[in-house]
Design a protein around this motif. Sequence first.
Motif, PDB file in Angstrom:
ATOM      1  N   HIS A 160       0.862  -1.185   0.000  1.00  0.00           N
ATOM      2  CA  HIS A 160       0.000   0.000   0.000  1.00  0.00           C
ATOM      3  C   HIS A 160       0.898   1.235   0.000  1.00  0.00           C
ATOM      4  O   HIS A 160       1.717   1.402   0.896  1.00  0.00           O
ATOM      5  N   TYR A 210       0.731  -7.726   1.954  1.00  0.00           N
ATOM      6  CA  TYR A 210      -0.723  -7.946   2.024  1.00  0.00           C
ATOM      7  C   TYR A 210      -1.028  -9.422   1.799  1.00  0.00           C
ATOM      8  O   TYR A 210      -0.375 -10.096   0.997  1.00  0.00           O
ATOM      9  N   GLU A 237      -4.412  -0.605   4.549  1.00  0.00           N
ATOM     10  CA  GLU A 237      -5.745  -0.346   4.006  1.00  0.00           C
ATOM     11  C   GLU A 237      -6.509  -1.666   3.965  1.00  0.00           C
ATOM     12  O   GLU A 237      -5.906  -2.740   3.963  1.00  0.00           O
ATOM     13  N   GLU A 277      -8.372  -2.819   1.435  1.00  0.00           N
ATOM     14  CA  GLU A 277      -8.320  -3.484   0.131  1.00  0.00           C
ATOM     15  C   GLU A 277      -7.857  -2.484  -0.917  1.00  0.00           C
ATOM     16  O   GLU A 277      -8.256  -1.319  -0.881  1.00  0.00           O
ATOM     17  N   LYS A 278      -7.006  -2.953  -1.805  1.00  0.00           N
ATOM     18  CA  LYS A 278      -6.712  -2.130  -2.990  1.00  0.00           C
ATOM     19  C   LYS A 278      -7.126  -2.940  -4.219  1.00  0.00           C
ATOM     20  O   LYS A 278      -8.265  -3.338  -4.314  1.00  0.00           O
ATOM     21  N   GLU A 279      -6.178  -3.200  -5.122  1.00  0.00           N
ATOM     22  CA  GLU A 279      -6.585  -3.959  -6.317  1.00  0.00           C
ATOM     23  C   GLU A 279      -6.794  -5.440  -5.988  1.00  0.00           C
ATOM     24  O   GLU A 279      -7.522  -6.137  -6.664  1.00  0.00           O
ATOM     25  N   ILE A 305      -9.453   5.802   1.483  1.00  0.00           N
ATOM     26  CA  ILE A 305     -10.039   5.568   0.161  1.00  0.00           C
ATOM     27  C   ILE A 305     -11.293   4.696   0.270  1.00  0.00           C
ATOM     28  O   ILE A 305     -12.302   4.941  -0.392  1.00  0.00           O
ATOM     29  N   THR A 306     -11.259   3.697   1.141  1.00  0.00           N
ATOM     30  CA  THR A 306     -12.377   2.747   1.235  1.00  0.00           C
ATOM     31  C   THR A 306     -13.586   3.340   1.965  1.00  0.00           C
ATOM     32  O   THR A 306     -14.724   2.929   1.710  1.00  0.00           O
ATOM     33  N   TRP A 331     -16.434   1.801  -0.282  1.00  0.00           N
ATOM     34  CA  TRP A 331     -16.667   0.342  -0.265  1.00  0.00           C
ATOM     35  C   TRP A 331     -18.028   0.045   0.387  1.00  0.00           C
ATOM     36  O   TRP A 331     -18.757  -0.836   0.010  1.00  0.00           O
ATOM     37  N   GLY A 341      -9.177  -3.536  -9.955  1.00  0.00           N
ATOM     38  CA  GLY A 341      -9.754  -3.021  -8.717  1.00  0.00           C
ATOM     39  C   GLY A 341     -11.234  -3.329  -8.597  1.00  0.00           C
ATOM     40  O   GLY A 341     -11.859  -3.910  -9.489  1.00  0.00           O
ATOM     41  N   CYS A 380     -13.867   1.590  -7.367  1.00  0.00           N
ATOM     42  CA  CYS A 380     -12.561   2.263  -7.285  1.00  0.00           C
ATOM     43  C   CYS A 380     -11.604   1.665  -8.328  1.00  0.00           C
ATOM     44  O   CYS A 380     -10.570   1.105  -7.987  1.00  0.00           O
ATOM     45  N   SER A 388      -7.411   7.836 -13.142  1.00  0.00           N
ATOM     46  CA  SER A 388      -7.960   6.570 -12.664  1.00  0.00           C
ATOM     47  C   SER A 388      -9.348   6.452 -13.283  1.00  0.00           C
ATOM     48  O   SER A 388      -9.743   7.299 -14.084  1.00  0.00           O
TER      49      SER A 388
END
Length: 434
Positions: free
Chosen positions: A144, A176, A199, A201-203, A231-232, A236, A347, A351, A384
Amino acid sequence: MNFEKSNALRARLHRLIPGGAHTYAKGDDQYPQDMAPIIARGQGCRVWDIDGNEFIEYGSGLRAVTLGHAYPPVIEAARRQLELGSNFVRPAMIELECAESFLEFVPNADMVKFCKDGSDAVSGALKLARAYTGRDMVAICGNHPFFSVDDWSMGVSGMPGGVPAVTRALTLKFNYNDLQSLENLFNEHAGRIAAVVLEGEKETQPALGFFDGLRALCDRYGAVFILDEMITGFRWHMGGAQMRHGIKPDLSTFGKALANGFSVSALAGKRELMQLGGFDHDRERVFLLSTTHGGETHGLAAAIATMQVYRDEPVIDALWQRGQRLADGLHAAATSTGVADYVPILGQPCCLVFGSRDLQGEPSQPFRTLLMQEIIRRGILATSLVVNYSHSEADIDHTIEAFAEAFVVYRALDEGIDKYLCGRPVKPAIRPFA
Ligand SMILES: Cc1ncc(COP(=O)(O)O)c(C=O)c1O
């Protein structure tokens, strides 16, 4: 499309502002040469630049604007509050109202403290963890890229300049979905790790049992579990990745979407930890996020209004559905033009990001630049593919059409990129040298 006015201001921006922007991710080095628009205004999912060009924008406000620009109920609430004064010598009633509203979304947390930037919230969490455990080290997820502008995070990033070696040595990295890599750190630095930061979750999605295992490791080795929901959060799920994935952090940090682009961030968590920042205890006190502007009232009014929209309307469902429509459409267009292997759409739907690979399948900044050059020409401003609530299905479909045309240019990659790329390539925002 003409960028004459934006390009004319470039030198002035760089002369007055280091990097030419107040956030590196907004810098003109992130855009194709001479195609970095300076924005005049935004409405919904659209922005207009100072040359009069109109774009459908993605990733608005570095993912902070989840409802859309100038979203009426939010700006109305901020405007009403402005008439009442923005900062006093004592807390305003709205500070309590905002705390109550926020804590309904994050049931894992008993207390919250607001501040202006996400970085402050995450650094505040680490400070609490250090005070609570009496330990100095921190284990961060190495997959991350960014938690804070502060030394403990930037010191181990791709841009560590100015951070003392002694501070860098206190931050360790684990991987991760790899509990063993975290347990190894706990064993190698026995009794020294105050906190684990990552974090949700990312991709990559969390492996089954990963977060339960991480919780158990933190308990076993006496470390504080800090979940960064910058971000989440409000994307999410209304309560972030912790609510979507059933994660049980000790502390969690929010910002970005919380006030639809107004500057409000939050550190939230268990009373046992958070109260160290107060004075209802006998331990040494912690100077926790005490800032002049932390209680700025119109930001909090914007946050309350934003949270109300999330309560009243299916914002989260819409973000996931529009993102899914975008992902499906782009995937179909990439497949039919033969670039699906070169432009992966990655992702969660709420996102998304796009990759850009060269003929050898390696990540390529020149090809990223080419793709951006072609979509900007077609009215899409996107580093993005992060949607907001104001992207209509028609906007999504228009975006897919623009990308489909850009993919045709991308497909010509075997002819050599120089034939199509008009200027120098973009570079990663966080890099050690120019
Ligand atoms: C995951 C994460 N944490 C923390 C931050 C820092 O937030 P801010 O830029 O508001 O300080 C960011 C910013 O991009 C982020 O993406």
